[in-house]
Design a protein around this motif. Structure first.
Motif, PDB file in Angstrom:
ATOM      1  N   VAL A  18     -12.647  -7.870 -14.385  1.00 30.33           N
ATOM      2  CA  VAL A  18     -11.214  -7.854 -14.109  1.00 30.33           C
ATOM      3  C   VAL A  18     -10.952  -7.738 -12.614  1.00 30.33           C
ATOM      4  CG1 VAL A  18      -9.087  -6.556 -14.464  1.00 30.33           C
ATOM      5  CG2 VAL A  18     -10.658  -6.915 -16.358  1.00 30.33           C
ATOM      6  N   SER A  19     -11.586  -6.796 -11.964  1.00 28.36           N
ATOM      7  CA  SER A  19     -11.318  -6.608 -10.539  1.00 28.36           C
ATOM      8  C   SER A  19     -11.832  -7.784  -9.713  1.00 28.36           C
ATOM      9  CB  SER A  19     -11.915  -5.296 -10.037  1.00 28.36           C
ATOM     10  OG  SER A  19     -13.299  -5.282 -10.272  1.00 28.36           O
ATOM     11  N   SER A  20     -12.950  -8.357 -10.089  1.00 33.85           N
ATOM     12  CA  SER A  20     -13.443  -9.505  -9.323  1.00 33.85           C
ATOM     13  C   SER A  20     -12.567 -10.737  -9.546  1.00 33.85           C
ATOM     14  CB  SER A  20     -14.895  -9.810  -9.684  1.00 33.85           C
ATOM     15  OG  SER A  20     -15.011 -10.116 -11.047  1.00 33.85           O
ATOM     16  N   ARG A  21     -12.069 -10.928 -10.767  1.00 35.41           N
ATOM     17  CA  ARG A  21     -11.138 -12.044 -10.999  1.00 35.41           C
ATOM     18  C   ARG A  21      -9.851 -11.861 -10.211  1.00 35.41           C
ATOM     19  NH1 ARG A  21     -10.890 -13.089 -17.438  1.00 35.41           N
ATOM     20  NH2 ARG A  21     -12.349 -14.814 -17.522  1.00 35.41           N
ATOM     21  N   LEU A  22      -9.324 -10.641 -10.229  1.00 33.87           N
ATOM     22  CA  LEU A  22      -8.099 -10.364  -9.487  1.00 33.87           C
ATOM     23  C   LEU A  22      -8.318 -10.542  -7.992  1.00 33.87           C
ATOM     24  CD1 LEU A  22      -5.165  -9.443  -9.853  1.00 33.87           C
ATOM     25  CD2 LEU A  22      -5.969  -7.105  -9.638  1.00 33.87           C
ATOM     26  N   ALA A  23      -9.463 -10.101  -7.512  1.00 33.27           N
ATOM     27  CA  ALA A  23      -9.775 -10.249  -6.091  1.00 33.27           C
ATOM     28  C   ALA A  23      -9.903 -11.727  -5.714  1.00 33.27           C
ATOM     29  CB  ALA A  23     -11.059  -9.506  -5.766  1.00 33.27           C
ATOM     30  N   ASP A  24     -10.524 -12.513  -6.575  1.00 29.45           N
ATOM     31  CA  ASP A  24     -10.625 -13.953  -6.298  1.00 29.45           C
ATOM     32  C   ASP A  24      -9.250 -14.595  -6.240  1.00 29.45           C
ATOM     33  OD1 ASP A  24     -13.356 -13.902  -6.139  1.00 29.45           O
ATOM     34  OD2 ASP A  24     -13.670 -14.516  -8.233  1.00 29.45           O
ATOM     35  N   ARG A  25      -8.392 -14.187  -7.136  1.00 32.28           N
ATOM     36  CA  ARG A  25      -7.050 -14.776  -7.177  1.00 32.28           C
ATOM     37  C   ARG A  25      -6.221 -14.353  -5.964  1.00 32.28           C
ATOM     38  NH1 ARG A  25      -4.158 -17.600 -11.105  1.00 32.28           N
ATOM     39  NH2 ARG A  25      -5.674 -17.262 -12.744  1.00 32.28           N
ATOM     40  N   LYS A  29     -11.674  -8.890  -1.235  1.00 29.38           N
ATOM     41  CA  LYS A  29     -12.936  -8.417  -1.776  1.00 29.38           C
ATOM     42  C   LYS A  29     -12.692  -7.586  -3.037  1.00 29.38           C
ATOM     43  CE  LYS A  29     -15.343  -8.117   2.616  1.00 29.38           C
ATOM     44  NZ  LYS A  29     -16.035  -7.226   3.554  1.00 29.38           N
ATOM     45  N   ALA A  30     -13.625  -7.671  -3.964  1.00 29.05           N
ATOM     46  CA  ALA A  30     -13.519  -6.910  -5.211  1.00 29.05           C
ATOM     47  C   ALA A  30     -13.615  -5.412  -4.938  1.00 29.05           C
ATOM     48  CB  ALA A  30     -14.605  -7.340  -6.184  1.00 29.05           C
ATOM     49  N   LYS A  31     -14.347  -5.032  -3.910  1.00 31.43           N
ATOM     50  CA  LYS A  31     -14.482  -3.628  -3.549  1.00 31.43           C
ATOM     51  C   LYS A  31     -13.118  -3.027  -3.194  1.00 31.43           C
ATOM     52  CE  LYS A  31     -16.218  -0.901   0.222  1.00 31.43           C
ATOM     53  NZ  LYS A  31     -16.865  -0.961   1.523  1.00 31.43           N
ATOM     54  N   LEU A  35     -11.166   0.021  -5.129  1.00 29.57           N
ATOM     55  CA  LEU A  35     -10.701   1.204  -4.397  1.00 29.57           C
ATOM     56  C   LEU A  35      -9.203   1.417  -4.579  1.00 29.57           C
ATOM     57  CD1 LEU A  35     -12.670   1.045  -1.036  1.00 29.57           C
ATOM     58  CD2 LEU A  35     -12.873   2.739  -2.835  1.00 29.57           C
ATOM     59  N   PHE A  36      -8.439   0.336  -4.602  1.00 34.63           N
ATOM     60  CA  PHE A  36      -7.007   0.444  -4.834  1.00 34.63           C
ATOM     61  C   PHE A  36      -6.723   1.068  -6.193  1.00 34.63           C
ATOM     62  CE2 PHE A  36      -3.184  -1.427  -6.727  1.00 34.63           C
ATOM     63  CZ  PHE A  36      -2.232  -0.910  -5.857  1.00 34.63           C
ATOM     64  N   PHE A  37      -7.414   0.620  -7.237  1.00 37.67           N
ATOM     65  CA  PHE A  37      -7.209   1.179  -8.565  1.00 37.67           C
ATOM     66  C   PHE A  37      -7.604   2.652  -8.626  1.00 37.67           C
ATOM     67  CE2 PHE A  37      -7.363  -3.271 -10.303  1.00 37.67           C
ATOM     68  CZ  PHE A  37      -6.054  -3.248 -10.769  1.00 37.67           C
ATOM     69  N   ILE A  38      -8.657   3.023  -7.928  1.00 39.63           N
ATOM     70  CA  ILE A  38      -9.076   4.424  -7.900  1.00 39.63           C
ATOM     71  C   ILE A  38      -8.025   5.278  -7.199  1.00 39.63           C
ATOM     72  CG2 ILE A  38     -10.766   6.010  -6.889  1.00 39.63           C
ATOM     73  CD1 ILE A  38     -12.872   3.796  -7.392  1.00 39.63           C
ATOM     74  N   SER A  41      -4.878   5.636  -9.341  1.00 40.62           N
ATOM     75  CA  SER A  41      -5.037   6.543 -10.479  1.00 40.62           C
ATOM     76  C   SER A  41      -4.968   8.001 -10.029  1.00 40.62           C
ATOM     77  CB  SER A  41      -6.352   6.260 -11.203  1.00 40.62           C
ATOM     78  OG  SER A  41      -7.452   6.557 -10.378  1.00 40.62           O
ATOM     79  N   PHE A  42      -5.551   8.337  -8.880  1.00 40.49           N
ATOM     80  CA  PHE A  42      -5.444   9.709  -8.370  1.00 40.49           C
ATOM     81  C   PHE A  42      -4.016  10.028  -7.942  1.00 40.49           C
ATOM     82  CE2 PHE A  42     -10.138   9.561  -7.495  1.00 40.49           C
ATOM     83  CZ  PHE A  42     -10.451  10.557  -8.408  1.00 40.49           C
ATOM     84  N   ALA A  43      -3.332   9.073  -7.344  1.00 44.74           N
ATOM     85  CA  ALA A  43      -1.953   9.306  -6.895  1.00 44.74           C
ATOM     86  C   ALA A  43      -1.030   9.535  -8.079  1.00 44.74           C
ATOM     87  CB  ALA A  43      -1.476   8.122  -6.056  1.00 44.74           C
ATOM     88  N   THR A  44      -1.179   8.743  -9.140  1.00 45.03           N
ATOM     89  CA  THR A  44      -0.298   8.929 -10.296  1.00 45.03           C
ATOM     90  C   THR A  44      -0.584  10.236 -10.997  1.00 45.03           C
ATOM     91  OG1 THR A  44      -1.792   7.613 -11.673  1.00 45.03           O
ATOM     92  CG2 THR A  44       0.088   6.478 -10.680  1.00 45.03           C
ATOM     93  N   LEU A  45      -1.838  10.665 -11.016  1.00 38.05           N
ATOM     94  CA  LEU A  45      -2.159  11.960 -11.606  1.00 38.05           C
ATOM     95  C   LEU A  45      -1.498  13.070 -10.798  1.00 38.05           C
ATOM     96  CD1 LEU A  45      -3.873  13.591 -13.679  1.00 38.05           C
ATOM     97  CD2 LEU A  45      -5.614  13.710 -11.905  1.00 38.05           C
TER      98      LEU A  45
END
Length: 75
Positions: A18-25, A29-31, A35-38, A41-45
């Motif tokens: 999922v992250s690599s497909r989104l990064a390609d689109r 970079k997928a990295k 990192l954005f998703f991580i 998730s911490f910010a919403t918590l």
């Protein structure tokens, strides 16, 4: 045991891209996407924990202000 291995390989091949497909689109970079998703998730918590603490504080204030008095002499 072989079934679990097959399930794991299926999800590694199809689900974890999922992250690599989104990064390609998005052309990045997928990295960075991971990192954005991580971070999100911490910010919403943290946001919901702050909302919880705020509501607890408001309820405590409400209880202190609107205490029910049993008689006139409790002033």
């Amino acid at each position: 045991m072989k079934t679990l291995t097959n399930i794991r390989y299926f999800f590694e091949k199809h689900g974890f891209a999922v992250s690599s497909r989104l990064a390609d689109r998005l052309g990045m970079k997928a990295k960075n996407v991971r990192l954005f998703f991580i971070y999100v998730s911490f910010a919403t918590l943290g946001v919901w924990f702050a909302v919880y603490l705020t509501l607890a504080f408001v309820l405590k204030l409400k209880d202190m202000v609107y205490t029910k008095r049993t008689s006139v002499f409790d002033l």
